[in-house]
Motif scaffolding. Structure first.
Motif, PDB file in Angstrom:
ATOM      1  N   ASN A  11       0.807  -1.219   0.000  1.00  0.00           N
ATOM      2  CA  ASN A  11       0.000   0.000   0.000  1.00  0.00           C
ATOM      3  C   ASN A  11       0.842   1.271   0.000  1.00  0.00           C
ATOM      4  OD1 ASN A  11      -2.223   1.685   0.045  1.00  0.00           O
ATOM      5  ND2 ASN A  11      -2.548   1.482   2.251  1.00  0.00           N
ATOM      6  N   ILE A  12       1.745   1.361  -0.936  1.00  0.00           N
ATOM      7  CA  ILE A  12       2.575   2.569  -1.027  1.00  0.00           C
ATOM      8  C   ILE A  12       1.765   3.681  -1.689  1.00  0.00           C
ATOM      9  CG2 ILE A  12       3.701   1.920  -3.221  1.00  0.00           C
ATOM     10  CD1 ILE A  12       6.317   3.073  -1.807  1.00  0.00           C
ATOM     11  N   LYS A  13       1.929   4.894  -1.184  1.00  0.00           N
ATOM     12  CA  LYS A  13       1.030   5.960  -1.638  1.00  0.00           C
ATOM     13  C   LYS A  13       1.748   7.300  -1.810  1.00  0.00           C
ATOM     14  CE  LYS A  13      -3.376   7.903   0.037  1.00  0.00           C
ATOM     15  NZ  LYS A  13      -4.272   7.906   1.213  1.00  0.00           N
ATOM     16  N   THR A  14       2.274   7.863  -0.737  1.00  0.00           N
ATOM     17  CA  THR A  14       2.731   9.247  -0.768  1.00  0.00           C
ATOM     18  C   THR A  14       4.200   9.381  -1.205  1.00  0.00           C
ATOM     19  OG1 THR A  14       3.485   9.140   1.514  1.00  0.00           O
ATOM     20  CG2 THR A  14       1.209   9.807   1.167  1.00  0.00           C
ATOM     21  N   ASP A  15       4.584  10.621  -1.549  1.00  0.00           N
ATOM     22  CA  ASP A  15       5.986  10.922  -1.881  1.00  0.00           C
ATOM     23  C   ASP A  15       6.892  10.503  -0.737  1.00  0.00           C
ATOM     24  OD1 ASP A  15       5.254  12.014  -4.230  1.00  0.00           O
ATOM     25  OD2 ASP A  15       5.544  14.114  -3.629  1.00  0.00           O
ATOM     26  N   ILE A  19      14.129 -14.231   0.678  1.00  0.00           N
ATOM     27  CA  ILE A  19      13.011 -13.951  -0.239  1.00  0.00           C
ATOM     28  C   ILE A  19      13.553 -14.124  -1.658  1.00  0.00           C
ATOM     29  CG2 ILE A  19      11.959 -12.316   1.387  1.00  0.00           C
ATOM     30  CD1 ILE A  19      12.822 -10.053  -0.512  1.00  0.00           C
ATOM     31  N   LEU A  20      12.663 -14.482  -2.579  1.00  0.00           N
ATOM     32  CA  LEU A  20      13.150 -14.728  -3.945  1.00  0.00           C
ATOM     33  C   LEU A  20      12.864 -13.562  -4.895  1.00  0.00           C
ATOM     34  CD1 LEU A  20      12.215 -18.509  -4.437  1.00  0.00           C
ATOM     35  CD2 LEU A  20      14.173 -17.486  -3.268  1.00  0.00           C
ATOM     36  N   HIS A  21      11.753 -12.849  -4.631  1.00  0.00           N
ATOM     37  CA  HIS A  21      11.370 -11.769  -5.543  1.00  0.00           C
ATOM     38  C   HIS A  21      10.747 -10.617  -4.749  1.00  0.00           C
ATOM     39  CE1 HIS A  21      12.142 -14.427  -8.931  1.00  0.00           C
ATOM     40  NE2 HIS A  21      11.521 -15.364  -8.247  1.00  0.00           N
ATOM     41  N   ILE A  22      10.748  -9.421  -5.393  1.00  0.00           N
ATOM     42  CA  ILE A  22      10.253  -8.214  -4.711  1.00  0.00           C
ATOM     43  C   ILE A  22       9.117  -7.588  -5.522  1.00  0.00           C
ATOM     44  CG2 ILE A  22      10.887  -5.889  -3.909  1.00  0.00           C
ATOM     45  CD1 ILE A  22      13.802  -6.965  -3.632  1.00  0.00           C
ATOM     46  N   GLY A  23       8.048  -7.228  -4.831  1.00  0.00           N
ATOM     47  CA  GLY A  23       6.925  -6.569  -5.499  1.00  0.00           C
ATOM     48  C   GLY A  23       6.398  -5.433  -4.642  1.00  0.00           C
ATOM     49  N   ALA A  24       5.340  -4.797  -5.118  1.00  0.00           N
ATOM     50  CA  ALA A  24       4.725  -3.710  -4.350  1.00  0.00           C
ATOM     51  C   ALA A  24       3.231  -3.695  -4.628  1.00  0.00           C
ATOM     52  CB  ALA A  24       5.344  -2.367  -4.733  1.00  0.00           C
ATOM     53  N   THR A  25       2.480  -3.141  -3.682  1.00  0.00           N
ATOM     54  CA  THR A  25       1.042  -3.000  -3.873  1.00  0.00           C
ATOM     55  C   THR A  25       0.652  -1.537  -3.714  1.00  0.00           C
ATOM     56  OG1 THR A  25       0.058  -3.101  -1.648  1.00  0.00           O
ATOM     57  CG2 THR A  25       0.893  -5.173  -2.547  1.00  0.00           C
ATOM     58  N   ALA A  26      -0.386  -1.139  -4.424  1.00  0.00           N
ATOM     59  CA  ALA A  26      -0.864   0.250  -4.336  1.00  0.00           C
ATOM     60  C   ALA A  26      -2.368   0.254  -4.538  1.00  0.00           C
ATOM     61  CB  ALA A  26      -0.186   1.101  -5.404  1.00  0.00           C
ATOM     62  N   HIS A  27      -3.001   1.328  -4.096  1.00  0.00           N
ATOM     63  CA  HIS A  27      -4.442   1.466  -4.298  1.00  0.00           C
ATOM     64  C   HIS A  27      -4.773   2.634  -5.227  1.00  0.00           C
ATOM     65  CE1 HIS A  27      -4.320  -1.072  -0.716  1.00  0.00           C
ATOM     66  NE2 HIS A  27      -5.555  -1.403  -0.976  1.00  0.00           N
ATOM     67  N   GLY A  28      -3.804   3.523  -5.445  1.00  0.00           N
ATOM     68  CA  GLY A  28      -4.054   4.693  -6.283  1.00  0.00           C
ATOM     69  C   GLY A  28      -3.289   4.609  -7.606  1.00  0.00           C
ATOM     70  N   VAL A  29      -3.899   5.187  -8.652  1.00  0.00           N
ATOM     71  CA  VAL A  29      -3.308   5.117  -9.982  1.00  0.00           C
ATOM     72  C   VAL A  29      -1.933   5.795 -10.045  1.00  0.00           C
ATOM     73  CG1 VAL A  29      -3.623   5.827 -12.399  1.00  0.00           C
ATOM     74  CG2 VAL A  29      -5.547   4.967 -11.107  1.00  0.00           C
ATOM     75  N   GLU A  30      -1.819   6.942  -9.348  1.00  0.00           N
ATOM     76  CA  GLU A  30      -0.535   7.664  -9.372  1.00  0.00           C
ATOM     77  C   GLU A  30       0.608   6.816  -8.827  1.00  0.00           C
ATOM     78  OE1 GLU A  30      -0.149  11.580  -7.540  1.00  0.00           O
ATOM     79  OE2 GLU A  30      -2.025  12.078  -8.563  1.00  0.00           O
ATOM     80  N   ALA A  31       0.351   6.159  -7.719  1.00  0.00           N
ATOM     81  CA  ALA A  31       1.388   5.311  -7.102  1.00  0.00           C
ATOM     82  C   ALA A  31       1.718   4.146  -8.021  1.00  0.00           C
ATOM     83  CB  ALA A  31       0.916   4.805  -5.747  1.00  0.00           C
ATOM     84  N   LEU A  32       0.696   3.580  -8.641  1.00  0.00           N
ATOM     85  CA  LEU A  32       0.940   2.457  -9.561  1.00  0.00           C
ATOM     86  C   LEU A  32       1.818   2.921 -10.721  1.00  0.00           C
ATOM     87  CD1 LEU A  32       0.382  -0.437 -10.578  1.00  0.00           C
ATOM     88  CD2 LEU A  32      -1.697   0.427 -11.657  1.00  0.00           C
ATOM     89  N   GLU A  33       1.497   4.085 -11.253  1.00  0.00           N
ATOM     90  CA  GLU A  33       2.267   4.617 -12.385  1.00  0.00           C
ATOM     91  C   GLU A  33       3.739   4.830 -11.984  1.00  0.00           C
ATOM     92  OE1 GLU A  33       0.436   7.741 -14.587  1.00  0.00           O
ATOM     93  OE2 GLU A  33       1.741   7.153 -16.259  1.00  0.00           O
TER      94      GLU A  33
END
Ligand code: SF4
Ligand code: SF4
Length: 340
Positions: A107-111, A136-150
Motif C-alpha cells: 500500500n505505497i502511496k505518498t511521496d 526472499i526470492l522476488h520483490i513486489g509492491a502493492t498500491a491502491h491509487g493510480v498515481e502510485a501504480l504509475e
C-alpha cells in the motif's frame, strides 16, 4: 486450472490465487480445509500480509509438509530498513518456511513513503539483502491509487517484479496501466476482485477479471473451501457474453465509485466506530431488502454513524479517499438515527 508466468519472476502460478484476508475469520481447522481445497483444485499461489493478524500463522501451520506445492507471497507496511528486516523475519517464522517467494511493499502511496522505502536505509535495502541471503526470492509492491501504480512501473520498474492493484467490474481505473505492465513484463496481481464484497455475483466478477489478457492473476479472498471451489471453477470459463457485459454494466452503474472496499485501513476510530460495518449494514438495508436484519445488526454495534464527531482521522487513512464523514451522515439518516 490454468497456469501462467508471474511476470519477471518467472514463477509458474495458477491464474486464481488465494487471498489471505478472510483466513482471519476462520480457525486452524478451517484454514487446513482451505489449503486442502487449493491442492485439490490446483491453486498454487497464496497471498497474505503481516497486517492480516493470524493469517500468516494459520497458513504457516496449514502448509506444514506441503509448503513446496505453493508459491508464497506476503507483504508489509514497513517503510524503513529496520522495520522491513524485522517483518521479513517474522513472516518467515509465521509461515514456517526458510524462504518466501514474493515479498511486497504494501500500500505505497505518498511521496514521503516512496522516499522512505527506496531511499537510503529504506525498506527496499532490507528486501535486497534478504534476497541476496535467499530469504526472499522476488520483490513486489502493492498500491491502491493510480498515481502510485504509475510511479512503481515507471520510476521503479527495475526494482520491482510485480504490482498488486484493485481490479474488478467497478474499479477499472488501472486498465491503461495494466497494458504497460504487460509490456514491461511486470506481473499484474488483481486484488479486490469482488470490490471488497460489494459485488454479489462472484462467478461473473472472476470471469470479468480473467478475460483481461493484461491481468496476470486474481487473488479473491477465500476463507472456506466452497469459496475455493467456486473461484477455481472461474479459471476455466471463457470470454464474457453479451449478457455478462450487460450485467457488469448494471453492477457498475449501481455501485459507482464512492463505496467502501472494507479494507479496514481507516481504523481505529477514536469513538470506536467500526466504519466498514456501518457501510455494510447500510448496504444491506438499501440494496438487498434486508431492512430488519440490517437494522438489528447495526444497532447491536456499540458505536454507530451518529457517534461520529467528524474528526476526519479516518479519511486521512482511507486509500480510496472516501468522504467517510459525509457517507456516515447518510448511513445515520437511512438507519433513522440522525439527530438522535
Ligand atoms: S471522522 Fe468520525 S468515523 Fe472518522 S475517525 Fe473521526 S469520529 Fe471516527
Ligand atoms: S472506509 Fe476506506 S479505509 Fe475504511 S474500510 Fe472502507 S475503503 Fe477501507
Amino acid at each position: 486450472m490454468k497456469y501462467t508466468t508471474l511476470g519477471k519472476t518467472g514463477l509458474r502460478v495458477s491464474v486464481v490465487g488465494l487471498g489471505g484476508i478472510p483466513i482471519q475469520r476462520t480457525d486452524m481447522e478451517g484454514t487446513r480445509k482451505v489449503i486442502d481445497a487449493c491442492v485439490e483444485t490446483g491453486i498454487n499461489y497464496i497471498d497474505t500480509a503481516r497486517g492480516y493478524t493470524v493469517s500468516e500463522e494459520y497458513l504457516g501451520e496449514a502448509l506444514e509438509g506441503r509448503r513446496e506445492k505453493f508459491i508464497l507471497a506476503t507483504k508489509t507496511m514497513a517503510r524503513d530498513y529496520a522495520g522491513m528486516k524485522a517483518d521479513i523475519e517474522k513472516s518467515l517464522q509465521n509461515l514456517r518456511t526458510d524462504y518466501i517467494d514474493l515479498y511486497q511493499i504494501h500500500n505505497i502511496k505518498t511521496d514521503a513513503e516512496f522516499a522512505a522505502c527506496f531511499g537510503e536505509n529504506g525498506a527496499y535495502q532490507a528486501l535486497l539483502e534478504a534476497k541476496a541471503e535467499g530469504k526472499i526470492l522476488h520483490i513486489g509492491a502493492t498500491a491502491h491509487g493510480v498515481e502510485a501504480l504509475e510511479r512503481l512501473i515507471t520510476e521503479f520498474e527495475d526494482k520491482i517484479e510485480t504490482v498488486m492493484f484493485p481490479y474488478n467490474i467497478v474499479e477499472n481505473q488501472g486498465e491503461a496501466l495494466m497494458q504497460k505492465c504487460k509490456e514491461k513484463n511486470i506481473a499484474f496481481i488483481a486484488m479486490k476482485p469482488l470490490a471488497g464484497g460489494n459485488i454479489e455475483d462472484g462467478t461473473l466478477a472472476m470471469k470479468y477479471i480473467l478475460q483481461n489478457p493484461n491481468c496476470t492473476i486474481a487473488i479473491p479472498g477465500m476463507g472456506d473451501a466452497n469459496e475455493v471451489y467456486q473461484n477455481a471453477a472461474a479459471a476455466d470459463m471463457g470470454a464474457l457474453t453479451a449478457e455478462d457485459k450487460e450485467a457488469c454494466a448494471k453492477i457498475a452503474g449501481e455501485l459507482g465509485q464512492t463505496f467502501c472496499r472494507r479494507c479496514g485501513y481507516c481504523a481505529p476510530c477514536p469513538k470506536g466506530i467500526n466504519i466498514p460495518s456501518n457501510f455494510l449494514f447500510a448496504n444491506y438495508l438499501r440494496h438487498y431488502g434486508l431492512a430488519d436484519w440490517a437494522k438489528s445488526r447495526y444497532f447491536s454495534m456499540s458505536a454507530t454513524a451518529k457517534d461520529c464527531i467528524g474528526c476526519g482521522t479516518c479519511e486521512t487513512r482511507c486509500p480510496y479517499e472516501l468522504p467517510i464523514r459525509e457517507m456516515l451522515k447518510k448511513v445515520a439518516v437511512d438507519m433513522g438515527e440522525a439527530g438522535n
